[in-house]
Scaffold this motif. Structure first.
Motif, mmCIF file in Angstrom:
data_model
loop_
_atom_site.group_PDB
_atom_site.id
_atom_site.type_symbol
_atom_site.label_atom_id
_atom_site.label_comp_id
_atom_site.label_asym_id
_atom_site.label_seq_id
_atom_site.Cartn_x
_atom_site.Cartn_y
_atom_site.Cartn_z
ATOM 1 N N PHE B 101 0.837 -1.215 0.000
ATOM 2 C CA PHE B 101 0.000 0.000 0.000
ATOM 3 C C PHE B 101 0.865 1.256 0.000
ATOM 4 C CE2 PHE B 101 -3.843 2.247 0.416
ATOM 5 C CZ PHE B 101 -3.689 3.234 1.378
ATOM 6 N N ILE B 102 1.942 1.197 0.806
ATOM 7 C CA ILE B 102 2.804 2.387 0.910
ATOM 8 C C ILE B 102 3.398 2.735 -0.449
ATOM 9 C CG2 ILE B 102 4.868 1.087 1.588
ATOM 10 C CD1 ILE B 102 4.396 4.225 3.331
ATOM 11 N N ALA B 103 3.721 1.704 -1.202
ATOM 12 C CA ALA B 103 4.273 1.970 -2.537
ATOM 13 C C ALA B 103 3.220 2.662 -3.393
ATOM 14 C CB ALA B 103 4.710 0.657 -3.182
ATOM 15 N N THR B 104 1.962 2.242 -3.201
ATOM 16 C CA THR B 104 0.863 2.864 -3.954
ATOM 17 C C THR B 104 0.726 4.340 -3.576
ATOM 18 O OG1 THR B 104 -0.276 0.726 -3.804
ATOM 19 C CG2 THR B 104 -1.593 2.619 -4.560
ATOM 20 N N ILE B 105 0.809 4.609 -2.281
ATOM 21 C CA ILE B 105 0.658 5.999 -1.799
ATOM 22 C C ILE B 105 1.792 6.856 -2.350
ATOM 23 C CG2 ILE B 105 0.745 7.486 0.256
ATOM 24 C CD1 ILE B 105 -1.894 6.094 -0.027
ATOM 25 N N VAL B 106 2.991 6.323 -2.282
ATOM 26 C CA VAL B 106 4.147 7.088 -2.784
ATOM 27 C C VAL B 106 3.977 7.379 -4.270
ATOM 28 C CG1 VAL B 106 6.630 6.993 -3.244
ATOM 29 C CG2 VAL B 106 5.760 6.271 -1.021
ATOM 30 N N ASN B 107 3.452 6.398 -4.983
ATOM 31 C CA ASN B 107 3.219 6.615 -6.429
ATOM 32 C C ASN B 107 2.203 7.724 -6.663
ATOM 33 O OD1 ASN B 107 4.992 4.801 -7.495
ATOM 34 N ND2 ASN B 107 3.538 3.101 -7.535
ATOM 35 N N ILE B 111 2.840 11.214 -8.481
ATOM 36 C CA ILE B 111 2.083 11.578 -9.685
ATOM 37 C C ILE B 111 1.327 12.879 -9.460
ATOM 38 C CG2 ILE B 111 0.122 10.908 -11.165
ATOM 39 C CD1 ILE B 111 1.061 7.954 -10.604
ATOM 40 N N HIS B 112 0.733 12.997 -8.288
ATOM 41 C CA HIS B 112 -0.151 14.145 -8.051
ATOM 42 C C HIS B 112 0.470 15.197 -7.147
ATOM 43 C CE1 HIS B 112 -3.364 11.979 -10.021
ATOM 44 N NE2 HIS B 112 -3.116 10.936 -9.253
ATOM 45 N N ILE B 115 -0.839 18.660 -7.444
ATOM 46 C CA ILE B 115 -2.167 18.898 -6.885
ATOM 47 C C ILE B 115 -2.062 19.090 -5.371
ATOM 48 C CG2 ILE B 115 -4.472 17.931 -6.476
ATOM 49 C CD1 ILE B 115 -4.114 16.417 -9.134
ATOM 50 N N ILE B 116 -1.263 18.243 -4.747
ATOM 51 C CA ILE B 116 -1.084 18.336 -3.292
ATOM 52 C C ILE B 116 -0.461 19.681 -2.933
ATOM 53 C CG2 ILE B 116 0.158 17.392 -1.297
ATOM 54 C CD1 ILE B 116 -0.129 14.631 -2.723
ATOM 55 N N PHE B 117 0.554 20.101 -3.717
ATOM 56 C CA PHE B 117 1.227 21.383 -3.473
ATOM 57 C C PHE B 117 0.224 22.528 -3.617
ATOM 58 C CE2 PHE B 117 4.651 24.241 -3.087
ATOM 59 C CZ PHE B 117 4.502 25.253 -4.026
ATOM 60 N N LEU B 118 -0.628 22.443 -4.638
ATOM 61 C CA LEU B 118 -1.632 23.490 -4.873
ATOM 62 C C LEU B 118 -2.613 23.583 -3.702
ATOM 63 C CD1 LEU B 118 -2.625 25.549 -6.983
ATOM 64 C CD2 LEU B 118 -4.143 23.776 -7.870
ATOM 65 N N ILE B 119 -3.030 22.414 -3.186
ATOM 66 C CA ILE B 119 -3.974 22.398 -2.058
ATOM 67 C C ILE B 119 -3.343 23.063 -0.831
ATOM 68 C CG2 ILE B 119 -5.174 20.905 -0.388
ATOM 69 C CD1 ILE B 119 -5.592 18.924 -2.740
ATOM 70 N N VAL B 120 -2.087 22.735 -0.574
ATOM 71 C CA VAL B 120 -1.392 23.328 0.581
ATOM 72 C C VAL B 120 -1.273 24.841 0.421
ATOM 73 C CG1 VAL B 120 0.817 23.456 1.803
ATOM 74 C CG2 VAL B 120 -0.136 21.238 1.204
ATOM 75 N N VAL B 121 -0.924 25.286 -0.798
ATOM 76 C CA VAL B 121 -0.780 26.731 -1.051
ATOM 77 C C VAL B 121 -2.123 27.445 -0.849
ATOM 78 C CG1 VAL B 121 -0.388 28.437 -2.872
ATOM 79 C CG2 VAL B 121 1.234 26.574 -2.557
ATOM 80 N N ILE B 122 -3.208 26.839 -1.387
ATOM 81 C CA ILE B 122 -4.537 27.469 -1.265
ATOM 82 C C ILE B 122 -4.931 27.598 0.201
ATOM 83 C CG2 ILE B 122 -7.017 27.108 -1.674
ATOM 84 C CD1 ILE B 122 -6.216 25.931 -4.415
ATOM 85 N N LEU B 123 -4.691 26.538 0.993
ATOM 86 C CA LEU B 123 -5.038 26.594 2.420
ATOM 87 C C LEU B 123 -4.239 27.684 3.124
ATOM 88 C CD1 LEU B 123 -5.279 22.804 3.378
ATOM 89 C CD2 LEU B 123 -7.134 24.466 3.366
ATOM 90 N N THR B 124 -2.989 27.822 2.767
ATOM 91 C CA THR B 124 -2.142 28.851 3.392
ATOM 92 C C THR B 124 -2.647 30.246 3.031
ATOM 93 O OG1 THR B 124 -0.259 27.342 3.150
ATOM 94 C CG2 THR B 124 0.234 29.627 3.722
ATOM 95 N N ILE B 125 -3.023 30.429 1.779
ATOM 96 C CA ILE B 125 -3.537 31.737 1.341
ATOM 97 C C ILE B 125 -4.841 32.061 2.075
ATOM 98 C CG2 ILE B 125 -4.539 33.012 -0.616
ATOM 99 C CD1 ILE B 125 -2.480 31.550 -2.411
ATOM 100 N N ILE B 126 -5.718 31.053 2.220
ATOM 101 C CA ILE B 126 -7.001 31.273 2.922
ATOM 102 C C ILE B 126 -6.730 31.712 4.346
ATOM 103 C CG2 ILE B 126 -9.047 30.098 3.879
ATOM 104 C CD1 ILE B 126 -9.055 28.381 1.311
ATOM 105 N N LYS B 127 -5.798 31.051 5.000
ATOM 106 C CA LYS B 127 -5.451 31.377 6.386
ATOM 107 C C LYS B 127 -4.907 32.804 6.490
ATOM 108 C CE LYS B 127 -4.240 30.377 10.718
ATOM 109 N NZ LYS B 127 -5.215 30.840 11.639
ATOM 110 N N ALA B 128 -4.029 33.159 5.550
ATOM 111 C CA ALA B 128 -3.427 34.493 5.589
ATOM 112 C C ALA B 128 -4.478 35.568 5.336
ATOM 113 C CB ALA B 128 -2.302 34.588 4.547
ATOM 114 N N LEU B 129 -5.370 35.323 4.367
ATOM 115 C CA LEU B 129 -6.426 36.296 4.052
ATOM 116 C C LEU B 129 -7.371 36.450 5.237
ATOM 117 C CD1 LEU B 129 -7.291 35.417 0.334
ATOM 118 C CD2 LEU B 129 -6.258 37.523 1.193
#
Lengths: 184, 143
Positions: B101-107, B111-112, B115-129
């Motif tokens: 399973f861990i290999a699947t998660i790492v994959n 791959i994504h 998307i994960i980076f974008l989600i983190v950035v959006i959450l940070t921007i929401i918090k700052a705003l």
């Protein structure tokens, strides 16, 4: 009372502006009491802030069984007494009974009488020497114009005791004033 | 007797201050009456009024600061719980379901990652705003 209920509800909903108004409405009562009770006037501001922070934190427990001003006065009185106890290391009752007995017997020396020529200054000075319950009751009755019942709720004393302390305190002050005026 | 007279005089003056008619019952105590009247007058004068203590603003600022600290702690706690939950589920899955399973998660993460980076950035921007716009507006409205 309805006005108080509306104010409290708004504060509990998070309206800090309403709480600021509440502070402005009651700061004279709180500051007046604390100034009368504690010796070190440098601590007055910190203690007043402590009182109102306690009011804010415990406002949801206020059930309108008394007036809001009476409840706030209770918190101020208890906070000031705890501070006196912490600073002096003794319960205020013990300190005050001894001070009261000495107060009744001590005579002013002529020098201090001459220095305190102003009657107002003299009276205020003598009030500050009274035991805490006496000077608190005098402040609440004469300055804040509270009733015996309201004073009793704030100080935790029965109405009869409030009345008795008030009369005794005024009699003591009257006797001191008579001596002061004769010496002038 | 003297104590009784003092009590009576005080009661008379209190009644007069509340609007009762003055009485002439104690003509022989004029000196005491004068002293009590002077005393009552002085006791009802405020000497040092709370002019210089501007405590309301200080208290509001203190409470606002404490509320903000509490919210920050709650926010950090929620993030921690979410991450901890994610790791717990992952660990349990590895131990009891599928070691691969861990290999699947790492994959998936590889791959994504964008998307994960974008989600983190959006959450940070929401918090700052939230901090800049909404909380700033709240602190202005309380002044």
């Amino acid at each position: 009372m309805q006005n108080e209920k509306d104010t409290v509800e708004r504060i509990l909903d998070g309206d800090l502006n309403s709480f600021k108004i509440l502070i402005k409405q009651h700061e004279k009562l709180v500051i007046g009491m604390i100034k009368r009770i504690i010796k070190d006037q440098n601590d007055v501001e910190d203690l007043c802030q402590e009182v109102f922070v306690k009011v804010f934190k415990n406002l949801n427990s206020f059930k309108f069984h008394s007036k809001l001003s009476t409840w706030i006065g209770q918190i101020a009185f208890t906070t000031a007494l705890n501070h006196v106890k912490k600073v002096s290391g003794k319960s205020h009752a013990t300190v005050d009974i001894e001070a009261f007995e000495n107060y009744n017997q001590t005579s002013d020396n002529p020098e201090s009488l001459l220095i305190q020529k102003s009657t107002s200054a003299f009276i205020q000075g003598e009030v500050s020497k009274l035991p805490i319950p006496y000077r608190t009751i005098l402040t609440l009755y004469h300055l804040q114009e509270l009733s015996y019942t309201e004073i009793g709720e704030i100080t935790g004393l029965p109405d009869g005791t409030v009345k008795s302390y008030l009369f005794r305190a005024r009699k003591l002050l009257k006797d001191k004033l008579a001596k002061h005026l004769k010496a002038l | 007797m003297k104590n009784k007279d003092d009590e009576v005089i005080q009661q008379l003056i209190e009644a007069q201050l509340k609007g009762a008619q003055p009485k002439d019952d104690l003509q022989e105590n004029l000196e005491d009456i004068g002293l009590y009247e002077l005393l009552f007058r002085e006791l009802s004068i405020e000497t040092d009024v709370a002019d210089n203590l501007d405590i309301a603003d200080k208290i509001i600022r203190y409470i606002s600061r404490k509320q903000y600290q509490l919210e920050s702690i709650k926010y950090a706690f929620v993030i921690f719980v979410v991450i901890a939950f994610f790791f717990l589920i992952t660990s349990l899955s590895i131990m009891f379901v599928d070691p691969g399973f861990i290999a699947t998660i790492v994959n998936i993460a590889t791959i994504h990652i964008r998307i994960i980076f974008l989600i983190v950035v959006i959450l940070t921007i929401i918090k700052a705003l939230d901090k800049v716009l909404i909380k700033k507006e709240q602190s202005v409205s309380t002044q």
